[in-house]
Design a protein around this motif. Structure first.
Motif, mmCIF file in Angstrom:
data_model
loop_
_atom_site.group_PDB
_atom_site.id
_atom_site.type_symbol
_atom_site.label_atom_id
_atom_site.label_comp_id
_atom_site.label_asym_id
_atom_site.label_seq_id
_atom_site.Cartn_x
_atom_site.Cartn_y
_atom_site.Cartn_z
ATOM 1 N N ASP A 52 -1.109 -5.875 -11.451
ATOM 2 C CA ASP A 52 -1.681 -5.199 -12.609
ATOM 3 C C ASP A 52 -3.204 -5.245 -12.546
ATOM 4 O OD1 ASP A 52 -1.224 -3.770 -14.971
ATOM 5 O OD2 ASP A 52 -1.643 -5.531 -16.197
ATOM 6 N N GLY A 53 -3.840 -4.104 -12.803
ATOM 7 C CA GLY A 53 -5.293 -4.033 -12.769
ATOM 8 C C GLY A 53 -5.867 -3.987 -11.365
ATOM 9 N N PHE A 54 -5.001 -3.842 -10.351
ATOM 10 C CA PHE A 54 -5.491 -3.809 -8.974
ATOM 11 C C PHE A 54 -4.843 -2.665 -8.195
ATOM 12 C CE2 PHE A 54 -5.529 -6.312 -4.703
ATOM 13 C CZ PHE A 54 -6.559 -5.537 -4.223
ATOM 14 N N MET A 55 -3.596 -2.853 -7.713
ATOM 15 C CA MET A 55 -3.008 -1.833 -6.853
ATOM 16 C C MET A 55 -1.497 -1.973 -6.752
ATOM 17 S SD MET A 55 -2.022 -3.312 -3.786
ATOM 18 C CE MET A 55 -1.675 -5.046 -3.933
ATOM 19 N N GLY A 86 -6.934 5.659 -7.936
ATOM 20 C CA GLY A 86 -6.283 6.723 -7.195
ATOM 21 C C GLY A 86 -6.526 6.706 -5.696
ATOM 22 N N THR A 87 -7.388 5.812 -5.222
ATOM 23 C CA THR A 87 -7.646 5.710 -3.782
ATOM 24 C C THR A 87 -6.395 5.225 -3.058
ATOM 25 O OG1 THR A 87 -9.998 5.256 -4.045
ATOM 26 C CG2 THR A 87 -8.988 4.453 -2.024
ATOM 27 N N CYS A 88 -6.117 5.827 -1.896
ATOM 28 C CA CYS A 88 -5.035 5.393 -1.019
ATOM 29 C C CYS A 88 -5.678 4.783 0.220
ATOM 30 C CB CYS A 88 -4.150 6.565 -0.625
ATOM 31 S SG CYS A 88 -3.399 7.376 -2.042
ATOM 32 N N SER A 89 -5.301 3.539 0.512
ATOM 33 C CA SER A 89 -5.933 2.789 1.583
ATOM 34 C C SER A 89 -4.872 1.975 2.315
ATOM 35 C CB SER A 89 -7.004 1.877 0.963
ATOM 36 O OG SER A 89 -7.811 1.259 1.934
ATOM 37 N N MET A 90 -5.144 1.643 3.558
ATOM 38 C CA MET A 90 -4.172 0.917 4.377
ATOM 39 C C MET A 90 -4.215 -0.580 4.107
ATOM 40 S SD MET A 90 -2.501 3.158 5.994
ATOM 41 C CE MET A 90 -1.600 2.423 7.360
ATOM 42 N N ALA A 91 -3.023 -1.164 3.996
ATOM 43 C CA ALA A 91 -2.898 -2.617 3.944
ATOM 44 C C ALA A 91 -2.964 -3.124 5.382
ATOM 45 C CB ALA A 91 -1.577 -2.998 3.301
ATOM 46 N N ARG A 92 -3.370 -4.365 5.537
ATOM 47 C CA ARG A 92 -3.456 -4.956 6.869
ATOM 48 C C ARG A 92 -3.433 -6.475 6.753
ATOM 49 N NH1 ARG A 92 -8.373 -7.230 7.415
ATOM 50 N NH2 ARG A 92 -10.159 -6.359 6.314
ATOM 51 N N ALA A 93 -3.282 -7.134 7.900
ATOM 52 C CA ALA A 93 -3.383 -8.590 7.964
ATOM 53 C C ALA A 93 -4.859 -8.957 8.161
ATOM 54 C CB ALA A 93 -2.513 -9.108 9.102
ATOM 55 N N GLN A 94 -5.137 -10.196 8.545
ATOM 56 C CA GLN A 94 -6.524 -10.630 8.755
ATOM 57 C C GLN A 94 -7.256 -9.783 9.791
ATOM 58 O OE1 GLN A 94 -7.320 -12.504 6.120
ATOM 59 N NE2 GLN A 94 -7.998 -14.291 7.239
ATOM 60 N N ASP A 95 -6.543 -9.406 10.848
ATOM 61 C CA ASP A 95 -7.123 -8.599 11.915
ATOM 62 C C ASP A 95 -7.433 -7.199 11.384
ATOM 63 O OD1 ASP A 95 -7.667 -7.006 14.140
ATOM 64 O OD2 ASP A 95 -5.928 -7.673 15.284
ATOM 65 N N PRO A 96 -8.681 -6.746 11.483
ATOM 66 C CA PRO A 96 -9.029 -5.413 10.971
ATOM 67 C C PRO A 96 -8.227 -4.285 11.621
ATOM 68 C CG PRO A 96 -11.013 -6.637 11.567
ATOM 69 C CD PRO A 96 -9.842 -7.449 12.033
ATOM 70 N N ASP A 97 -7.715 -4.516 12.838
ATOM 71 C CA ASP A 97 -6.958 -3.495 13.563
ATOM 72 C C ASP A 97 -5.448 -3.711 13.463
ATOM 73 O OD1 ASP A 97 -9.402 -2.365 14.379
ATOM 74 O OD2 ASP A 97 -9.471 -3.624 16.170
ATOM 75 N N PHE A 107 -5.104 1.040 -8.823
ATOM 76 C CA PHE A 107 -4.992 1.339 -10.252
ATOM 77 C C PHE A 107 -6.368 1.520 -10.876
ATOM 78 C CE2 PHE A 107 -0.977 -1.332 -10.080
ATOM 79 C CZ PHE A 107 -0.111 -0.266 -10.272
ATOM 80 N N THR A 108 -7.357 0.853 -10.304
ATOM 81 C CA THR A 108 -8.711 0.845 -10.860
ATOM 82 C C THR A 108 -9.708 0.606 -9.727
ATOM 83 O OG1 THR A 108 -10.074 -0.125 -12.623
ATOM 84 C CG2 THR A 108 -8.677 -1.638 -11.399
ATOM 85 N N ASP A 109 -10.982 0.570 -10.043
ATOM 86 C CA ASP A 109 -12.006 0.338 -9.031
ATOM 87 C C ASP A 109 -11.811 -1.036 -8.380
ATOM 88 O OD1 ASP A 109 -12.887 2.716 -10.036
ATOM 89 O OD2 ASP A 109 -14.812 1.984 -10.730
ATOM 90 N N GLY A 121 -6.845 8.612 1.787
ATOM 91 C CA GLY A 121 -6.387 9.645 0.866
ATOM 92 C C GLY A 121 -6.688 9.306 -0.576
ATOM 93 N N GLU A 122 -6.293 10.251 -1.455
ATOM 94 C CA GLU A 122 -6.502 10.050 -2.889
ATOM 95 C C GLU A 122 -5.413 10.770 -3.674
ATOM 96 O OE1 GLU A 122 -10.148 12.123 -4.196
ATOM 97 O OE2 GLU A 122 -10.033 13.177 -2.302
ATOM 98 N N VAL A 123 -4.983 10.137 -4.754
ATOM 99 C CA VAL A 123 -3.980 10.747 -5.633
ATOM 100 C C VAL A 123 -4.646 11.906 -6.370
ATOM 101 C CG1 VAL A 123 -2.486 10.405 -7.636
ATOM 102 C CG2 VAL A 123 -2.680 8.608 -5.897
#
Length: 151
Positions: A52-55, A86-97, A107-109, A121-123
């Motif tokens: 809640d309040g995040f993603m 509304g931002t769509c972004s990739m989840a990942r582990a510690q490794d940036p790749d 849900f918010t900034d 992407g964006e909703v």
């Protein structure tokens, strides 16, 4: 007018969510997600981590946040696009790749993620349905993507 090839519709248990792809920001991530959608990868996948309040996070075939697709992980395409509602972004582990199939919708900034996660992407429609997704870590009786389609 948005070109249909530049959008993805998620039919969720809370209603439709239309996402506009941003190949100008992350062309490899967009191509990868399109490939997964065309193969039906996201159909039936749950929103396993919803704060809640995040993603709201989805895209794990195991429903636990520990899985990915059969394809190799992606090289990061960090960009200057801010993580806002509304931002769509990739989840990942510690490794940036280490991004693969999991992604989240803000849900918010969430500026603390800027330039550390790949925005792709964006909703553009249905954010009210994203807002209704059940919260939890893990989510009990989670909402899911019934079907993901391109266009």
């Amino acid at each position: 007018m948005t070109d249909a090839a530049d959008t993805m519709t998620l039919e969720t248990t809370q209603g439709p969510v239309v996402i506009k792809f941003r190949p100008d920001l992350a062309p490899n991530h967009v191509a990868h997600i399109k490939k997964l959608v065309s193969e039906g990868f996201y159909d039936g996948i749950v929103f396993h981590r919803v704060i809640d309040g995040f993603m709201a996070q989805t895209g794990c075939p195991r429903g636990t946040g520990t899985g990915g697709s059969k394809y190799p992980d992606l090289k990061a395409e960090f960009n200057a696009q801010p993580h806002v509602r509304g931002t769509c972004s990739m989840a990942r582990a510690q490794d940036p790749d280490s991004a693969n199939s999991q992604f989240f919708i803000c849900f918010t900034d969430a500026g603390f993620l800027d330039r550390k996660y790949t925005v792709w992407g964006e909703v553009i429609s249905g954010m009210e349905n994203v807002d209704k997704i059940k919260r939890g870590e893990p989510v009990q009786n989670p909402d899911k993507i019934i079907k993901a389609t391109l266009g």
